[in-house]
Scaffold this active site. Structure first.
Site, PDB file in Angstrom:
ATOM      1  N   SER A 121       0.871  -1.174   0.000  1.00 16.55           N
ATOM      2  CA  SER A 121       0.000   0.000   0.000  1.00 16.55           C
ATOM      3  C   SER A 121       0.904   1.218   0.000  1.00 16.55           C
ATOM      4  CB  SER A 121      -0.841  -0.017   1.281  1.00 16.55           C
ATOM      5  OG  SER A 121      -1.429   1.258   1.522  1.00 16.55           O
ATOM      6  N   TYR A 134      -1.910  -1.500  10.581  1.00 17.41           N
ATOM      7  CA  TYR A 134      -1.851  -1.619   9.114  1.00 17.41           C
ATOM      8  C   TYR A 134      -0.510  -1.109   8.583  1.00 17.41           C
ATOM      9  CZ  TYR A 134      -3.661  -1.211   4.296  1.00 17.41           C
ATOM     10  OH  TYR A 134      -3.882  -1.330   2.942  1.00 17.41           O
TER      11      TYR A 134
HETATM   12  N1  LIG Z   1      -8.650  -0.669  -0.966  1.00 20.70           N
HETATM   13  C1  LIG Z   1      -7.596   0.105  -0.813  1.00 20.70           C
HETATM   14  O1  LIG Z   1      -7.689   1.324  -0.815  1.00 20.70           O
HETATM   15  C2  LIG Z   1      -6.231  -0.496  -0.664  1.00 20.70           C
HETATM   16  C3  LIG Z   1      -5.128   0.357  -0.828  1.00 20.70           C
HETATM   17  C4  LIG Z   1      -3.859  -0.166  -0.703  1.00 20.70           C
HETATM   18  C5  LIG Z   1      -3.689  -1.497  -0.422  1.00 20.70           C
HETATM   19  N2  LIG Z   1      -4.777  -2.306  -0.250  1.00 20.70           N
HETATM   20  C6  LIG Z   1      -4.552  -3.702   0.083  1.00 20.70           C
HETATM   21  O2  LIG Z   1      -5.106  -4.526  -0.895  1.00 20.70           O
HETATM   22  C7  LIG Z   1      -5.451  -5.776  -0.311  1.00 20.70           C
HETATM   23  C8  LIG Z   1      -6.877  -6.125  -0.719  1.00 20.70           C
HETATM   24  O3  LIG Z   1      -7.743  -5.139  -0.231  1.00 20.70           O
HETATM   25  P1  LIG Z   1      -9.173  -4.815  -0.860  1.00 20.70           P
HETATM   26  O4  LIG Z   1      -9.301  -3.352  -0.835  1.00 20.70           O
HETATM   27  O5  LIG Z   1      -9.345  -5.552  -2.128  1.00 20.70           O
HETATM   28  O6  LIG Z   1     -10.104  -5.381   0.307  1.00 20.70           O
HETATM   29  P2  LIG Z   1     -11.460  -6.222   0.310  1.00 20.70           P
HETATM   30  O7  LIG Z   1     -11.971  -6.100   1.693  1.00 20.70           O
HETATM   31  O8  LIG Z   1     -12.314  -5.867  -0.856  1.00 20.70           O
HETATM   32  O9  LIG Z   1     -10.934  -7.711   0.059  1.00 20.70           O
HETATM   33  C9  LIG Z   1     -10.082  -8.355   0.993  1.00 20.70           C
HETATM   34  C10 LIG Z   1     -10.347  -9.841   0.925  1.00 20.70           C
HETATM   35  O10 LIG Z   1      -9.449 -10.457   1.870  1.00 20.70           O
HETATM   36  C11 LIG Z   1     -10.162 -11.420   2.590  1.00 20.70           C
HETATM   37  N3  LIG Z   1      -9.583 -11.616   3.904  1.00 20.70           N
HETATM   38  C12 LIG Z   1      -9.553 -10.732   4.926  1.00 20.70           C
HETATM   39  N4  LIG Z   1      -9.036 -11.308   6.019  1.00 20.70           N
HETATM   40  C13 LIG Z   1      -8.738 -12.580   5.682  1.00 20.70           C
HETATM   41  C14 LIG Z   1      -8.202 -13.679   6.393  1.00 20.70           C
HETATM   42  N5  LIG Z   1      -7.920 -13.615   7.700  1.00 20.70           N
HETATM   43  N6  LIG Z   1      -8.027 -14.842   5.737  1.00 20.70           N
HETATM   44  C15 LIG Z   1      -8.367 -14.972   4.426  1.00 20.70           C
HETATM   45  N7  LIG Z   1      -8.893 -13.963   3.706  1.00 20.70           N
HETATM   46  C16 LIG Z   1      -9.075 -12.788   4.331  1.00 20.70           C
HETATM   47  C17 LIG Z   1     -11.577 -10.865   2.712  1.00 20.70           C
HETATM   48  O11 LIG Z   1     -12.531 -11.903   2.975  1.00 20.70           O
HETATM   49  C18 LIG Z   1     -11.774 -10.196   1.354  1.00 20.70           C
HETATM   50  O12 LIG Z   1     -12.371 -11.079   0.410  1.00 20.70           O
HETATM   51  C19 LIG Z   1      -5.244  -5.625   1.191  1.00 20.70           C
HETATM   52  O13 LIG Z   1      -4.016  -6.199   1.565  1.00 20.70           O
HETATM   53  C20 LIG Z   1      -5.210  -4.132   1.370  1.00 20.70           C
HETATM   54  O14 LIG Z   1      -4.431  -3.762   2.470  1.00 20.70           O
HETATM   55  C21 LIG Z   1      -6.040  -1.829  -0.378  1.00 20.70           C
END
Ligand SMILES: NC(=O)c1ccc[n+]([C@@H]2O[C@H](COP(=O)([O-])OP(=O)(O)OC[C@H]3O[C@@H](n4cnc5c(N)ncnc54)[C@H](O)[C@@H]3O)[C@@H](O)[C@H]2O)c1
Length: 239
Positions: A121, A134
């Site tokens: 991120s 985080y």
């Molecule tokens: N959305 C943003 O703005 C953003 C920005 C930078 C980085 N990220 C990173 O991208 C990644 C995905 O995020 P997203 O925005 O797609 O989120 P999201 O919530 O849409 O999807 C995350 C998925 O991870 C799964 N998950 C969560 N905890 C879990 C666990 N203990 N075991 C197995 N699966 C698990 C959830 O069920 C979900 O399907 C994350 O690592 C997040 O930190 C997101």
């Protein structure tokens, strides 16, 4: 293998990799939605809680691409953050990636080819208030990614991070109300002033834009790109 592949960025990665011919192992806490995604992309679903070491160690090890994507967010000032929550987030976002790589790298080394992409991120490079668990986890993931790059280089394995700013996913939608409460502003201001304060490009990035970068890192033209990060932050870190 893509973790957290039932939603958001992970789902988009599963789709992008499948479109390039990969058989994708769709790993998620939500086994039902993982099965839906696996059916869509012609892959295999694995319902697994990445906080559970035994469940992580039961995942497939004979894969040649690992996308460590699963993650969660929790907003709280340090003095109000439950230490158990802090520990849980490190288990899911740092220990699980380590356990997965501990078991999958030998198969990549044996084949002389592998790709590791860690979804970090902008918070793997910069801090924000109320995100101690985080920000700590993402900085740790960056360190792990670099060590994998050094150890994997002789075996044809690259390891990189992808560092998006705010992406249009359920994870971001879920933090609107909490950000409003912590910053003492309304929800519209969270969208305009918290999410879009730092990026020079004043919009959220779409999951498919992140996934296409991940797929490129797994493709044939990136074997010299390792130990690095692809920063998709709309200019945030140019400040
Ligand atoms: N959305 C943003 O703005 C953003 C920005 C930078 C980085 N990220 C990173 O991208 C990644 C995905 O995020 P997203 O925005 O797609 O989120 P999201 O919530 O849409 O999807 C995350 C998925 O991870 C799964 N998950 C969560 N905890 C879990 C666990 N203990 N075991 C197995 N699966 C698990 C959830 O069920 C979900 O399907 C994350 O690592 C997040 O930190 C997101």
């Amino acid at each position: 293998m893509v973790t957290g592949a039932a939603s958001g960025i992970g789902r988009a990665c599963a789709e992008a990799l499948a479109a390039r011919g990969a058989h994708v192992h769709v790993v998620d806490l939500d086994g039902e939605r993982a099965a839906e995604v696996a059916a869509t992309v012609g892959g295999t679903a694995h319902g697994a809680d990445l906080a559970d070491a035994a469940a992580v160690d039961a995942l497939p090890y004979d894969v040649d691409v690992v996308v460590n994507n699963a993650g969660t967010q929790h907003l709280a000032a340090i003095e109000e953050l439950d230490p158990e929550r802090f520990a849980l987030m490190q288990r899911v976002m740092v220990e699980a990636p380590f356990r997965i790589l501990h078991r999958t790298l030998p198969a990549m080394y044996a084949r002389g080819w592998g790709r590791v992409v860690n979804i970090s991120s902008v918070h793997g490079l910069r801090a924000s208030p109320y995100k101690s668990a985080y920000v700590t986890a993402k900085h740790a993931l960056q360190g792990l990614s670099k060590v994998v790059a050094l150890e994997g280089a002789a075996h044809g394995v690259t390891s990189n991070c992808v560092n998006p700013a705010y992406v249009r996913t359920p994870l971001v939608e879920r933090q609107v109300a909490e950000q409003a409460r912590l910053h003492g502003i309304d929800e519209a201001e969270v969208r305009s002033e918290v999410f879009l304060e730092h990026p020079a490009i004043k919009r959220l990035i779409e999951p498919v834009e992140v996934a296409e970068a991940v797929a490129w890192l797994c493709g044939p033209h990136t074997s010299y790109l390792t130990g690095s990060e692809l920063v998709l932050d709309g200019g945030w870190t140019a400040h």
